[in-house]
Design a protein around this motif. Structure first.
Motif, PDB file in Angstrom:
ATOM      1  N   HIS A 192      -3.511 -12.284  11.770  1.00 44.67           N
ATOM      2  CA  HIS A 192      -3.109 -12.148  10.372  1.00 44.67           C
ATOM      3  C   HIS A 192      -3.294 -10.723   9.866  1.00 44.67           C
ATOM      4  O   HIS A 192      -2.805 -10.379   8.790  1.00 44.67           O
ATOM      5  CB  HIS A 192      -3.904 -13.121   9.493  1.00 44.67           C
ATOM      6  CG  HIS A 192      -3.732 -14.546   9.913  1.00 44.67           C
ATOM      7  ND1 HIS A 192      -4.529 -15.567   9.435  1.00 44.67           N
ATOM      8  CD2 HIS A 192      -2.865 -15.133  10.777  1.00 44.67           C
ATOM      9  CE1 HIS A 192      -4.148 -16.714   9.980  1.00 44.67           C
ATOM     10  NE2 HIS A 192      -3.147 -16.468  10.797  1.00 44.67           N
ATOM     11  N   LYS A 221      -2.326  -1.383   4.462  1.00 40.80           N
ATOM     12  CA  LYS A 221      -2.463  -2.837   4.499  1.00 40.80           C
ATOM     13  C   LYS A 221      -1.782  -3.407   5.734  1.00 40.80           C
ATOM     14  O   LYS A 221      -0.906  -2.770   6.327  1.00 40.80           O
ATOM     15  CB  LYS A 221      -1.840  -3.454   3.239  1.00 40.80           C
ATOM     16  CG  LYS A 221      -2.479  -2.994   1.938  1.00 40.80           C
ATOM     17  CD  LYS A 221      -1.739  -3.547   0.735  1.00 40.80           C
ATOM     18  CE  LYS A 221      -2.350  -3.069  -0.570  1.00 40.80           C
ATOM     19  NZ  LYS A 221      -1.600  -3.557  -1.760  1.00 40.80           N
ATOM     20  N   GLN A 241       0.311  -8.816   4.529  1.00 43.30           N
ATOM     21  CA  GLN A 241       0.029  -8.531   3.124  1.00 43.30           C
ATOM     22  C   GLN A 241       1.136  -7.681   2.508  1.00 43.30           C
ATOM     23  O   GLN A 241       1.567  -7.934   1.367  1.00 43.30           O
ATOM     24  CB  GLN A 241      -1.315  -7.813   2.996  1.00 43.30           C
ATOM     25  CG  GLN A 241      -1.726  -7.553   1.559  1.00 43.30           C
ATOM     26  CD  GLN A 241      -3.137  -7.001   1.441  1.00 43.30           C
ATOM     27  OE1 GLN A 241      -3.828  -6.835   2.440  1.00 43.30           O
ATOM     28  NE2 GLN A 241      -3.565  -6.708   0.233  1.00 43.30           N
ATOM     29  N   GLU A 242       1.610  -6.692   3.231  1.00 35.37           N
ATOM     30  CA  GLU A 242       2.680  -5.836   2.713  1.00 35.37           C
ATOM     31  C   GLU A 242       3.933  -6.631   2.389  1.00 35.37           C
ATOM     32  O   GLU A 242       4.540  -6.455   1.321  1.00 35.37           O
ATOM     33  CB  GLU A 242       3.019  -4.752   3.744  1.00 35.37           C
ATOM     34  CG  GLU A 242       2.034  -3.595   3.786  1.00 35.37           C
ATOM     35  CD  GLU A 242       2.502  -2.488   4.704  1.00 35.37           C
ATOM     36  OE1 GLU A 242       2.181  -1.319   4.443  1.00 35.37           O
ATOM     37  OE2 GLU A 242       3.190  -2.784   5.702  1.00 35.37           O
ATOM     38  N   GLU A 247       3.422  -9.116  -0.683  1.00 33.05           N
ATOM     39  CA  GLU A 247       3.357  -8.397  -1.953  1.00 33.05           C
ATOM     40  C   GLU A 247       4.696  -7.746  -2.281  1.00 33.05           C
ATOM     41  O   GLU A 247       5.071  -7.661  -3.450  1.00 33.05           O
ATOM     42  CB  GLU A 247       2.239  -7.349  -1.889  1.00 33.05           C
ATOM     43  CG  GLU A 247       0.848  -7.969  -1.853  1.00 33.05           C
ATOM     44  CD  GLU A 247      -0.257  -6.942  -1.779  1.00 33.05           C
ATOM     45  OE1 GLU A 247       0.047  -5.747  -1.521  1.00 33.05           O
ATOM     46  OE2 GLU A 247      -1.435  -7.314  -1.954  1.00 33.05           O
ATOM     47  N   ILE A 291      -1.538 -12.629  -2.179  1.00 34.97           N
ATOM     48  CA  ILE A 291      -2.155 -13.037  -0.928  1.00 34.97           C
ATOM     49  C   ILE A 291      -3.667 -12.829  -1.005  1.00 34.97           C
ATOM     50  O   ILE A 291      -4.134 -11.862  -1.614  1.00 34.97           O
ATOM     51  CB  ILE A 291      -1.574 -12.237   0.273  1.00 34.97           C
ATOM     52  CG1 ILE A 291      -2.234 -12.675   1.595  1.00 34.97           C
ATOM     53  CG2 ILE A 291      -1.735 -10.745   0.066  1.00 34.97           C
ATOM     54  CD1 ILE A 291      -1.598 -12.046   2.813  1.00 34.97           C
ATOM     55  N   PHE A 300      -7.306 -13.466   1.617  1.00 38.07           N
ATOM     56  CA  PHE A 300      -7.851 -13.863   2.915  1.00 38.07           C
ATOM     57  C   PHE A 300      -9.189 -14.548   2.686  1.00 38.07           C
ATOM     58  O   PHE A 300     -10.062 -14.016   1.989  1.00 38.07           O
ATOM     59  CB  PHE A 300      -8.011 -12.650   3.827  1.00 38.07           C
ATOM     60  CG  PHE A 300      -6.692 -12.048   4.261  1.00 38.07           C
ATOM     61  CD1 PHE A 300      -6.011 -12.568   5.344  1.00 38.07           C
ATOM     62  CD2 PHE A 300      -6.147 -10.984   3.569  1.00 38.07           C
ATOM     63  CE1 PHE A 300      -4.794 -12.038   5.738  1.00 38.07           C
ATOM     64  CE2 PHE A 300      -4.931 -10.439   3.948  1.00 38.07           C
ATOM     65  CZ  PHE A 300      -4.247 -10.966   5.039  1.00 38.07           C
TER      66      PHE A 300
END
Length: 348
Positions: A139, A238, A242-243, A246, A252, A254
Motif C-alpha cells: 500500500h 506520498k 495516496q496520490e 487525493e 485516505i 492508513f
C-alpha cells in the motif's frame, strides 16, 4: 439521489460540507488445503490431511460500514449505461503463484481507480469517500517518477536510473528543480532525456560537499543519499495510492500497524474463511466456487455490527484505555445497542 439505504449514523460531514462515507479495504488469502483441524473418525481410523497449504486465491475487497461494496441496488441498465460495465461486487480474485503472479501496489491502485471509485460514484453521487487501508508495504508503493533517493545514482546519466518528477529547492515550491536533462545520444545523434544524479542535484541546491559518498553505514547525515532524502520535497513525497486517491478528490487514511482489531473487514474475512473450511474439499476448483459463496453468506447486519464494534474500540483508545484491560472490555463489548454504551464513562 442515493439509491441505496444506509444507516445515517455512519455518514460524516458538517453543514456545508460534502457528506463522507467510510470505505475500508483489505486483502486476504484462501488456501485449498485450509480445512478443519478436527474430525470425527471411527476406531483405529486415521484422518489424513494434505501436506502444505496447497494452491491459493488472494481476495481484495471493499466494505462500507453497512455492507459490501456492491451495485446490487442499481438496475441492469444503470450498471451498464456507462463507459465501463460496473460489476455486481468490487471483489477481485487472483490465483497467486506461477499462473497469475502476485498482487502488488499497482494492482491495488488499479482496483481502486477502475473498480471501487466508479461504483461508489454511481451509487452515491455527490459524496466524498474516505478510504481506510492497513500499513502493508504494497500500500506504500511509489510511482515510478516519485522523488526517492532509492531511484537515483550518484552520477548523472545511465539508462538504469528512473526519470523523476520535478522537485523544489530551499523548501520553496516556487524554486522548481528539474530532475532530468537533455543530452545527445552518441550512437543515434538524437536528443534523449537522462536522469540527474545525486551529486548534480545537491550541487544545484548548494548542499554538495567534496568527498561525499552515495551511502553511509549508519544513516548519519554524511552521505549524498541521506542529505537529499531529508530535503522537504523528498520528505513530502506520498505513495502512489495516496496520490491517486487525493487527486480524484477523495480522502485516505492508513490504520496503525498491528491493530487489525480496528478494521471491521477482518471479521468479514473470518466469517468467509469459516465457511470455506466447513466446505473444504482440498482442491483449487472447489476453492474457486466456495469463496464467492462464503463471502455472500456474510450478512449486512453482521458487517454493520462489526463496524460499530471497531468504532467503540477506537473510542476506548482515545479515552486512554489499554487493550485487554477490564475497562477496555466493558467499553467495547458491553452495550445495549449500536448507538448506546452500557455504562457511563464516569463509572469506570
Amino acid at each position: 439521489m442515493v439509491k441505496k439505504a444506509y444507516p445515517q449514523d455512519c455518514i460524516v460531514g458538517g453543514p456545508g460540507q460534502r457528506p463522507i462515507i467510510l470505505v475500508t479495504h483489505d486483502e486476504s488469502t484462501f488456501s485449498s488445503n485450509d480445512g478443519r483441524r478436527q474430525a470425527w473418525i471411527g476406531p483405529a481410523r486415521h484422518f489424513l490431511r494434505p501436506k502444505g497449504r496447497g494452491q491459493g486465491i488472494m481476495v481484495s475487497d471493499f466494505l462500507l460500514p453497512w455492507s459490501r461494496l456492491s451495485t446490487e441496488s442499481l438496475s441492469e441498465e444503470e450498471r451498464t449505461n456507462s463507459d465501463t460495465q460496473l460489476p455486481l461486487y468490487a471483489t477481485k480474485y487472483l490465483e497467486y503463484g506461477k499462473t497469475e503472479g502476485y498482487w502488488d501496489g499497482k494492482d491495488l491502485v488499479a482496483h481502486v481507480l477502475e473498480v471501487a471509485l466508479p461504483m461508489l460514484r454511481k451509487i452515491y453521487p455527490g459524496y466524498q469517500f474516505l478510504f481506510l487501508f492497513d500499513n502493508s508495504s504494497n500500500h506504500g508503493t511509489y510511482a515510478d517518477n516519485a522523488l526517492r533517493v532509492q531511484s537515483m545514482s550518484l552520477k548523472s546519466g545511465g539508462l538504469s536510473q528512473k526519470l523523476l518528477r520535478r522537485g523544489y529547492m530551499n523548501g520553496d515550491p516556487a524554486q522548481v528543480q528539474e530532475m532530468t536533462y537533455q543530452a545527445i545520444d552518441s550512437h543515434t545523434g538524437t536528443e534523449t532525456t537522462l536522469a540527474k544524479g545525486m551529486k548534480v542535484v545537491l550541487q544545484e541546491r548548494g548542499l554538495w560537499k567534496d568527498g561525499l559518498s552515495m551511502h553511509c553505514p549508519k544513516n548519519l547525515c554524511c552521505c549524498a543519499a541521506e542529505i537529499l532524502s531529508r530535503e522537504e520535497d523528498f520528505l513530502a513525497q506520498k505513495g502512489m495510492l495516496q496520490e491517486e486517491i487525493e487527486r480524484s478528490g477523495h480522502l485516505i487514511l492508513f490504520l496503525p500497524k498491528f491493530h487489525c482489531e480496528l478494521n471491521w473487514i477482518e471479521y468479514y474475512w473470518g466469517e468467509g474463511k469459516r465457511y470455506t473450511r466447513d466446505n473444504c474439499r482440498y482442491t483449487i476448483d472447489d476453492l474457486r466456487s466456495a469463496i464467492p459463496q462464503a463471502l455472500a453468506t456474510v450478512k449486512n447486519s453482521t458487517i454493520h455490527g462489526h463496524y460499530h464494534r471497531c468504532m467503540r474500540r477506537i473510542q476506548a483508545y482515545r479515552a486512554g484505555l489499554g487493550y485487554g484491560s477490564p475497562e477496555f472490555g466493558k467499553w467495547t463489548e458491553n452495550y445495549k445497542s449500536h448507538r448506546r454504551i452500557y455504562f457511563k464513562t464516569g463509572d469506570m
